[in-house]
Scaffold this active site. Structure first.
Site, short mmCIF file in Angstrom:
data_model
loop_
_atom_site.label_atom_id
_atom_site.label_comp_id
_atom_site.label_asym_id
_atom_site.label_seq_id
_atom_site.Cartn_x
_atom_site.Cartn_y
_atom_site.Cartn_z
N ASP A 95 0.79 -1.23 0.00
CA ASP A 95 0.00 0.00 0.00
C ASP A 95 0.82 1.28 0.00
O ASP A 95 0.32 2.35 -0.32
CB ASP A 95 -0.93 0.02 1.22
CG ASP A 95 -0.18 -0.04 2.55
OD1 ASP A 95 1.06 -0.09 2.54
OD2 ASP A 95 -0.84 -0.04 3.61
N HIS A 96 2.12 1.21 0.32
CA HIS A 96 2.91 2.42 0.53
C HIS A 96 3.65 2.91 -0.72
O HIS A 96 4.05 4.07 -0.76
CB HIS A 96 3.93 2.18 1.64
CG HIS A 96 3.43 2.50 3.01
ND1 HIS A 96 2.30 1.93 3.53
CD2 HIS A 96 3.92 3.33 3.98
CE1 HIS A 96 2.10 2.40 4.76
NE2 HIS A 96 3.06 3.24 5.05
N ASP A 160 3.70 -0.80 11.31
CA ASP A 160 3.23 0.52 10.94
C ASP A 160 2.63 1.14 12.19
O ASP A 160 1.94 0.46 12.97
CB ASP A 160 2.17 0.44 9.83
CG ASP A 160 1.83 1.82 9.28
OD1 ASP A 160 2.35 2.17 8.20
OD2 ASP A 160 1.06 2.55 9.92
N ARG A 448 -1.66 12.46 10.04
CA ARG A 448 -0.47 13.26 10.36
C ARG A 448 -0.38 14.47 9.45
O ARG A 448 -0.77 14.42 8.29
CB ARG A 448 0.80 12.42 10.22
CG ARG A 448 0.88 11.35 11.27
CD ARG A 448 2.29 10.89 11.55
NE ARG A 448 2.24 10.02 12.72
CZ ARG A 448 2.63 8.75 12.73
NH1 ARG A 448 3.13 8.21 11.66
NH2 ARG A 448 2.52 8.03 13.83
N SER A 643 6.17 7.78 12.73
CA SER A 643 6.07 6.47 12.11
C SER A 643 6.93 5.43 12.83
O SER A 643 7.91 5.75 13.49
CB SER A 643 6.48 6.57 10.64
OG SER A 643 6.69 5.31 10.09
N ARG A 645 8.89 3.40 11.43
CA ARG A 645 9.93 2.90 10.51
C ARG A 645 11.26 2.63 11.22
O ARG A 645 11.89 3.48 11.82
CB ARG A 645 10.12 3.86 9.34
CG ARG A 645 10.69 5.21 9.68
CD ARG A 645 10.54 6.15 8.51
NE ARG A 645 9.15 6.39 8.20
CZ ARG A 645 8.69 7.53 7.68
NH1 ARG A 645 9.50 8.51 7.41
NH2 ARG A 645 7.41 7.68 7.42
#
Length: 755
Positions: A95-96, A160, A448, A643, A645
């Protein structure tokens, strides 16, 4: 694609005994959060009353969910673990990596071509290790999980930060780094500091223009971006039971913006209706059998101040629609005050773009309420003044809203339907003109709104609102419009007022889809080959990080002393860098390029102490690495917020940074640093941050006696020959200290598999 009903049965079977035992151990009634946590203890032992915010506890999650940008590194790490198959049900969601540029079909076609080797890798590694694979276009991870996998009382981790979306169905769902996901997929326990508890009591009922989004926008204003740190937020009360399951998901999703570990609602009639509406009636039947365990004990909600560390009460009947921002999701403005705030702060009143959808607000209910306003614009001869985009959350939702005519309505008012993907929400937006860096305003129903988050333009004033308010403001074309009170001039010169939005929680005809986009893994992946081109600039197999040499760290150089907010977006930007998420060396070229240097107030400009010249942060760090010089990064409060990440932790590790010293950490980032064998420490006295100078040589003393709860010492050797020394703290427990010594948690996993 189907949920594992036998797994859910086994989870529910252990609820009864474990919860009763935990209640006896704690010595008082239990919140819903405590029930689920105790039901998922790794060892099954429930005879301990854990101290909130202090004790580290091992848990056994039921599921792992990964999005494509973070799954690459997570699965590259898992490949080193030595297991033939994942130990718990796991999924990958593409999806990213889909950039919003033209429209859904064209953008998806481009993404499939540009990201082919990444998608091939993810599909093949999923196929080999027993992981469900959701193809590009299937939808955004959190919406797909809510529709297919979330279940009341479960525990899931996801790579995520908005994984808590599943809390809308009563699941403890927590965002983590890829290393944590790797551990769980490898069959190891998952560790979490037992969270504090924040209770939010909801009374009354939403009506008119107010939506579930406004609940979390209000809460964000109360708690700020770090007020939920180290806590789980549990919503309860008669008001909570009036909210749709997807509305609850919206609230839980944006709990990431207050720093909460996760957020959760109890199981109720709305939860049951959503499960049945998404063809999971057998899950609802099971949940009904133990529904007394899928909510907090009655005594808790009767006297919440006795059982929660903090209690907030919100009357939904009195709640106003909110618009939060700009530049931070916790700057909350009731709609009645927003126009004045726009004027007083000289924010650009003209609204350039309104964007609805995303993982936060793309449910059928959200889309139908926004579509009711779009229909009004057509019927009342209003010309939409702003650009307008719609991002469906999943192919299931997209197909259904197309069938029911909503997409046609949006297109008639000039709206553009984007791919079922994250798109503009995460910076995957090829916005025309953004490179000019002009001051402008946008409103989104996303989560965000940090500077440069959506389009890379630091002067884009991004505000967050519900899909309804976003749509109304887009119709008006200006921020100062209040749809509750103001009128608009239509194409006939008449003054017209928008009526309150209306919609349905779920489609009356039921959901429909032709191809949801799911690919099941091979039953036996032994013969499946994982596809990684050795010359690729998108994917790179990992080498283990080196273990600690057993000595104190002496003579570190300061790479950067970051000033002010330093999120994971500042440490490892998304946008165009997403394509390198599977290549640790290439993506490291974005390391800390968004952080502001305290010396000159500039981003990506630090002094190379070998040459005396200023240059880019990654290039400077590579020069230190080539010279065999270890470095340290110094930061401010809530370092690493945003995030999940893990690249923000892996990149410094890869380039040779040894220590991150800050005033305070965001939870996920601190854990990610530990997983990678980094030393993450905090000032005992935050004012000692001011002592660090650009040309210092820095020692970390006490590592030879590294122990739980024992502070370390930092010695600053200044260029003028003077010194400063002060104490620093850490939160490492015994296993985490072993991660540091071994050079990272993955090294220990691999060693255990080999032995």
């Amino acid at each position: 694609m189907a949920f594992d009903i036998e797994m859910i049965k086994s989870v529910y079977q252990r609820f009864e005994g474990r919860i009763d035992a935990a209640r006896r151990s704690v010595g008082k009634p239990l919140t819903l959060t405590e029930k689920i946590l105790y039901a998922h203890l790794w060892t099954g032992e429930t005879n301990t009353a854990y101290e909130r915010g202090q004790d580290y506890v091992d848990f056994a999650p039921d599921r792992v969910a990964m999005q494509d940008a973070t799954a690459q590194m997570a699965l590259l790490q898992f490949m080193q673990a030595g297991r033939p198959q994942v130990a718990v049900p796991s999924t990958v969601h593409c999806d990213h990596l889909i950039q919003a540029k033209v429209g859904a079909d064209a953008d998806l076609a481009i993404a499939n071509e540009q990201n082919r080797e990444v998608y091939d890798f993810l599909a093949s590694v999923s196929n080999k290790y027993g992981i469900g694979f959701w193809k590009p276009g299937a939808g955004i991870i959190h919406q797909v999980v809510l529709e297919n996998y979330a279940f009341p009382g479960g525990m899931m981790i996801g790579t995520d930060s908005h994984t808590p979306n599943a809390g809308g169905l009563g699941m403890i769902a927590i965002g983590v780094g890829g290393a944590d996901a790797c551990d769980v997929m490898a069959g190891l326990p998952w560790e979490l500091k037992f969270p504090k508890l924040i209770g939010v009591k909801l009374t009354g009922r939403l009506s008119g223009w107010t939506s579930a989004k406004d609940v979390i926008l209000k809460v964000a204003g109360i708690l700020t971006v770090k007020g939920g740190t180290g806590a789980i937020v549990e919503y309860f009360g008669e008001g909570a039971r009036t909210l749709s399951a997807t509305g609850k998901g919206t609230i839980c999703n944006m709990g990431a913006e207050i720093g909460a570990t996760t957020s959760i609602f109890g199981y109720d009639e709305k939860s049951e209706a959503y499960l049945r509406g998404t063809e999971r009636g057998d899950v609802a039947d099971l949940a009904n059998q133990i529904k007394q365990h899928l909510t907090g004990d009655d005594e808790v909600y009767q006297s919440p101040e006795l059982y929660f560390d903090q209690v907030i009460e919100i009357n939904l009947s009195e709640l106003e629609p909110h618009v939060n921002g700009p530049f931070t999701p916790d700057l909350a403005w009731p709609i009645s005050q927003f126009a004045a705030a726009v004027k007083e702060n000289n924010w650009p009143d003209k609204l350039e773009v309104g964007l609805i959808g995303s993982c936060t607000n793309s449910s059928y209910e959200d889309i139908s309420r926004a579509a009711s306003l779009a229909q009004q614009a057509l019927e009342k001869d209003l010309v939409v003044q702003s650009e307008y985009t719609v991002t469906p959350g999943s192919e299931l939702v997209r197909y259904t809203i197309e069938r029911d005519g909503f997409l046609d309505t949006f297109e008639k008012i000039g709206g553009s339907v984007l791919a079922n993907a994250c798109g503009p929400c995460i910076g995957q937006w090829a916005r025309h003109g953004a490179d000019k860096k002009e001051r402008n305003s946008i409103v989104t129903s996303f989560n965000r709104n940090f500077a440069k988050r959506n389009d890379g333009n630091p002067n884009t004033h991004a505000f967050v609102a519900s899909p309804e308010i976003t749509t109304a403001l887009a119709i008006a074309g200006r921020l100062s419009f209040n749809p509750l009170t103001d009128t608009l001039t239509n194409s006939k010169g008449e003054q017209v007022k928008l009526d309150e939005p209306s919609g349905l929680e779920m489609p009356t005809k039921g959901f429909a889809v032709e191809d949801a986009g799911y690919q099941a893994p091979a039953e036996n992946g032994e013969g499946v080959q994982v596809i990684v081109n050795p010359t690729s600039d998108r994917l790179q197999l990992l080498d283990p990080f080196k273990p600690w040499n057993g000595q104190d760290l002496i003579g570190l150089r300061l790479l950067i002393k970051a000033e002010g907010k330093c999120t994971t977006d500042h440490i490892s930007m998304a946008g165009p860098w997403l394509k390198y998420r599977g290549h640790i060396d290439n993506i490291s070229n974005n390391m800390l390029i968004g952080a502001i240097n305290f010396v000159n107030g500039k981003a990506d400009s630090v002094k190379n102490q070998l040459t005396g010249e200023y240059g880019a942060v990654p290039a400077t760090q590579r020069a230190y690495k080539a010279a065999g010089i270890d470095t340290i990064v110094v930061g401010d409060e809530n370092y690493g917020e945003g995030s999940s990440r893990e690249h923000a932790a892996m990149e410094p590790r890869h380039l040779g940074v040894r220590v991150i010293l800050v005033k305070s950490f965001a939870r996920i980032h601190e854990t990610n640093l530990k997983k990678q064998g980094m030393l993450g420490i905090t000032f005992d006295n935050p004012n000692d941050y001011d002592l660090v100078q650009e040309d210092d040589r820095i020692d970390i003393i006490g590592l030879t006696e590294f122990a739980v709860g024992k502070p370390l010492t930092v010695v600053l050797h200044h260029a003028d020959g003077t010194m400063d020394s002060f104490s620093v703290n850490h939160t490492y427990n015994e296993p985490q200290i072993e991660w540091f010594k071994a050079g990272g948690a993955l090294n220990i996993i691999r060693q255990n598999q080999l032995t």
